[in-house]
Write a protein that holds these residues in place. Structure first.
Motif, short mmCIF file in Angstrom:
data_model
loop_
_atom_site.label_atom_id
_atom_site.label_comp_id
_atom_site.label_asym_id
_atom_site.label_seq_id
_atom_site.Cartn_x
_atom_site.Cartn_y
_atom_site.Cartn_z
N GLY A 139 0.75 -1.08 -0.05
CA GLY A 139 -0.47 -0.32 -0.09
C GLY A 139 1.06 1.27 -0.24
N ASP A 140 -0.26 2.63 -0.44
CA ASP A 140 0.78 3.54 -0.44
C ASP A 140 -0.02 4.34 -0.56
OD1 ASP A 140 -0.10 5.84 -3.22
OD2 ASP A 140 0.15 2.96 -4.26
N ASP A 141 0.33 6.10 -0.14
CA ASP A 141 -0.18 7.10 0.17
C ASP A 141 -0.45 7.80 -0.04
OD1 ASP A 141 -1.48 5.25 2.90
OD2 ASP A 141 0.15 6.02 4.48
N ALA A 142 -0.02 7.58 -1.83
CA ALA A 142 0.04 9.19 -2.24
C ALA A 142 -1.46 9.07 -3.72
CB ALA A 142 1.08 8.62 -4.10
N PRO A 143 -1.71 10.15 -3.69
CA PRO A 143 -2.65 10.42 -4.76
C PRO A 143 -2.91 9.59 -5.70
CG PRO A 143 -2.35 12.43 -4.22
CD PRO A 143 -1.10 11.76 -3.14
N HIS A 144 -4.18 9.78 -6.39
CA HIS A 144 -3.94 8.69 -7.60
C HIS A 144 -5.25 9.60 -7.73
CE1 HIS A 144 -1.66 5.29 -6.70
NE2 HIS A 144 -1.96 4.93 -5.69
N PRO A 145 -5.73 10.35 -9.46
CA PRO A 145 -6.55 10.97 -9.00
C PRO A 145 -7.60 9.54 -10.12
CG PRO A 145 -4.83 10.52 -11.51
CD PRO A 145 -4.20 10.44 -9.89
N SER A 146 -8.58 10.23 -10.05
CA SER A 146 -9.99 8.83 -10.46
C SER A 146 -10.25 9.21 -11.87
CB SER A 146 -11.08 9.12 -10.37
OG SER A 146 -11.59 10.77 -10.64
N ALA A 147 -10.35 8.26 -12.72
CA ALA A 147 -11.29 8.04 -13.90
C ALA A 147 -11.26 9.50 -14.75
CB ALA A 147 -11.27 6.36 -14.35
N ALA A 148 -12.24 9.77 -14.38
CA ALA A 148 -13.03 10.90 -14.39
C ALA A 148 -12.83 12.34 -14.49
CB ALA A 148 -14.53 10.90 -13.12
N ASP A 149 -11.33 12.21 -13.08
CA ASP A 149 -10.76 13.38 -12.90
C ASP A 149 -9.69 13.90 -14.35
OD1 ASP A 149 -11.71 13.96 -10.72
OD2 ASP A 149 -11.04 13.44 -9.26
N ALA A 150 -9.25 12.07 -14.73
CA ALA A 150 -7.98 12.23 -15.50
C ALA A 150 -8.43 12.56 -17.16
CB ALA A 150 -7.70 10.55 -15.78
N VAL B 162 -5.09 -3.94 -8.38
CA VAL B 162 -5.14 -3.10 -7.77
C VAL B 162 -6.19 -2.18 -8.12
CG1 VAL B 162 -3.28 -1.34 -8.67
CG2 VAL B 162 -2.47 -3.68 -9.28
N THR B 163 -6.00 -1.63 -6.46
CA THR B 163 -6.98 -0.50 -6.31
C THR B 163 -6.78 0.99 -5.95
OG1 THR B 163 -7.28 -0.88 -3.46
CG2 THR B 163 -8.95 -2.00 -5.30
N ALA B 164 -6.91 2.10 -5.86
CA ALA B 164 -6.88 3.51 -6.03
C ALA B 164 -7.58 4.25 -6.20
CB ALA B 164 -5.60 3.95 -6.96
N ASP B 165 -7.23 5.19 -5.49
CA ASP B 165 -8.46 6.69 -5.01
C ASP B 165 -7.30 7.91 -4.18
OD1 ASP B 165 -7.90 6.44 -2.28
OD2 ASP B 165 -10.07 5.20 -2.53
#
Length: 142
Positions: A79-90, A120-123
């Motif tokens: 796990g990481d704590d870096a922000p991952h942009p959502s697909a909608a934002d991108a 793989v999950t990210a938010d």
């Protein structure tokens, strides 16, 4: 079910330690000896990715590696704590593509090639890579 949790500063020199710990716990959990190199490589890629994301986003929290020994499988979560942009934002252009994004995609491709069971999950609060391998039951001695 046994669990080992490893937290390390997001520095490249700690990735090797995470690989060694993962291989040792996987061996103890009963992962086939022939698959241990794949476990090491996959954990190395996932941890390197997390370290890069932390460095790229200025995140100072540790990278998390959770090793879970289950009855029929061995799982690893990085796990990481870096922000991952959502697909909608991108798609809306709110997040610019970082130069290391290609490297990130390459690391995920390597992991997918090494591990049959990967998720793989990210938010915006971080990401998680879950990987698992089947275990071989310990032989029953007479």
């Amino acid at each position: 079910m046994a669990t080992v949790e490893l937290l390390f500063s997001a520095l490249p020199e700690h990735v090797r330690t995470a690989r060694l710990v993962a291989a040792a716990v996987a061996r103890r959990a009963g992962v086939d000896e022939a698959v241990l190199d794949e476990v090491r490589l996959a954990v190395g890629e996932a941890c390197t990715r997390a370290v890069g994301l932390h460095a790229g986003h200025g995140v100072t929290t540790p990278v998390r590696v959770v090793l879970i020994e289950d009855e029929k499988k061995f799982s690893i979560e990085v796990g990481d704590d870096a922000p991952h942009p959502s697909a909608a934002d991108a798609a809306a252009g709110e997040a610019s593509a970082a130069p290391e994004e290609g490297e990130d995609d390459m690391g995920l491709a390597v992991i997918s090639g090494l591990v049959d069971d990967v998720e793989v999950t990210a938010d915006e609060s971080g990401g998680l890579i879950r990987m698992s391998w089947p275990t071989i039951p310990a032989p029953v001695l007479p």
